[in-house]
Design a protein around this motif. Structure first.
Motif: not given
Length: 478
Positions: A113-119
């Motif tokens: 996992v490089v990056d993550k975001k809740c949308v």
């Protein structure tokens, strides 16, 4: 494998029957457990012959709709969630859902996992899923991240048009939860039975995507693909039906022998296999700290405090937010849990999202069970939480440290005696007689002591069902 099977049968048939009735290592229970775990060999469940061309065409079709996981991927995770309205999930949070999505990705070998975001969204039905402003923000974040090679949208199943639009915007392959879980299943399926069920679980996803699309506008090509998929699905279902018939026979034999079963169920990675290892002392079990580490329903013999013989059934873990079609082929495996005399629901009490996990397992069990079954809910990994956080009426267990295991065995025995109609009976029989040998062989003998007034006789305490008592009476009349 065939040679090994024949060798086992030759050895078994060459031994006198007395060995099986007297040896604790080669018991009737062990024989049934062996059948449960090894009955389904490749020749029993392999599909009908496929041509090389059919295999190649199906692989191309699966790769097109499911994506490929060859090599490694550096993933950007997007966790969409509904801000308000009927689609809003209330028993968990986007952050906890995102954490599970990250665990799914890390389960795949060489994926990171490089990056993550809740949308936040108002709907999951938009063509591009995310509005133009949010989409531009995501594109910038992906571009500035450290070499992203794939995007994971953590929702159960995206529409084909959504996947196509997002892949066009991100210029990267896009996966949803269904496709990620399928790839995990492919990695973890080791037995022929598990591989068969995974192969069948892929097909509803591909069917749905084919229905949504009219690839290339070539009708003949689409028709040939449909025939290919229909043929493969038919062969897989036929093979799975054979597996189901075999399992039904084994369950019937186990019931006829009066051996109760206990199904260990729970959310994926809650510690089911570790618990069975603690309950049975089976050192060959090697639990793994992974999601969906267990895809097979396996049987493990055990003894309760009264020396009652039982079978513990390990089962595939449950998971939220995946379509029902994904787990439908595993109903053959779940059947061992559905038919069990007692169900133990293992809860990872240390997990931050345990409330949502417990709700999901309870709801799934309710949909699976046709008849009422005793369900014992236990709090596993109690060593990882503060004292006083577990309700007093819940059995606290640490499978890793064997804490609370004896208490759980006692509770299982109480529920089994109640649910199976077992009777506790004391009998006076001649020492060393055929009657005593029959009782040892056919029933659960919890205690045996000599008659103080006549040493030629002994008192035996046994557990028996009504059916077993009928068999005993017929034996006495012979």
């Amino acid at each position: 494998m065939h040679c090994l099977r024949k060798l086992v049968l030759i050895i078994r048939d060459s031994l006198p029957p007395s060995v099986f009735s007297t040896s604790p290592r080669i018991s009737k229970l062990a024989n049934i457990v062996c059948r449960l775990n090894h009955e389904f060999l490749p020749s029993d469940i392999e599909m009908a012959e496929e041509t090389e061309q059919e295999r190649t065409e199906y692989q191309e079709l699966a790769n097109y709709y499911l994506g490929t996981i060859a090599g490694a991927h550096r993933v950007f995770i997007i966790q969409p969630y509904i801000k308000w309205g009927p689609g809003k999930v209330k028993n968990t949070t986007p952050e906890l859902q995102l954490a599970e999505a990250e665990a799914l990705v890390k389960t795949l070998p060489r994926w990171a996992v490089v990056d993550k975001k809740c949308v936040p969204l108002l709907s999951l039905q938009r063509k591009k899923l995310v509005g133009s402003g949010g989409l531009n923000e995501l594109k910038k974040r992906i571009l500035t991240a450290d070499y992203v090679t794939a995007v994971f949208i953590s929702t159960n199943m995206l529409r084909l048009v959504q996947i196509a639009e997002l892949q066009k915007e991100f210029a990267l392959p896009v996966f949803d939860r269904y496709s990620i879980v399928i790839h995990i299943f492919r990695q973890h399926a080791k037995s022929p039975e598990a591989k068969l069920q995974v192969a069948l679980a892929e097909i509803p996803y591909i069917w749905k995507k084919m229905i949504e699309s009219n690839v290339d506008g070539k009708i003949n090509l689409e028709e040939s693909r449909k025939r290919l998929l229909q043929g493969r699905q038919g062969k897989l279902k036929k093979a799975l039906q054979k597996v189901q018939e075999r399992r039904t026979v084994v369950r019937q034999k186990r019931r006829f022998c009066g051996i109760p079963s206990v199904a260990i169920v729970g959310y994926t990675n809650c510690g089911k296999t570790s618990l069975i290892k603690a309950l049975t002392g089976d050192l060959s079990l090697m639990p793994r700290n992974q999601l969906f580490a267990t895809l097979d329903s396996t049987a493990h013999e055990g003894l309760l405090p009264s020396r009652m013989k039982i079978v513990y059934m390990d089962t595939i873990g449950f998971i939220q937010n995946v379509p029902e079609g994904l787990l439908a082929p595993f109903r053959v495996t779940f059947q061992d849990a559905i038919d069990a005399d007692v169900i133990v629901h293992v809860v990872d009490v240390s997990h931050p999202d345990r409330e949502a996990q417990v709700d999901h397992v309870r709801a799934t069990l309710k949909s699976l069970l046709i008849e009422d079954r005793p369900v014992i809910e236990i709090a596993n990994k109690c060593d990882l939480v503060e004292k006083g956080t577990i309700p007093e009426d819940t059995i606290a267990v640490s499978a890793k440290n064997a804490t609370g295991v004896d208490l759980l065995r006692k509770k299982i025995e109480e529920e089994l005696v109640r649910s199976t109609g077992q009777m506790h009976i004391r009998m006076r029989v001649a020492s060393g007689s055929e009657v005593a040998a029959w009782l040892y062989k056919e029933l659960t003998v919890t205690n045996a002591e000599p008659d103080s007034e006549n040493p030629q006789y002994m008192y035996m305490d046994v557990f028996a069902t009504e059916l077993q008592m009928h068999k005993f009476k017929r034996f006495l009349k012979q």
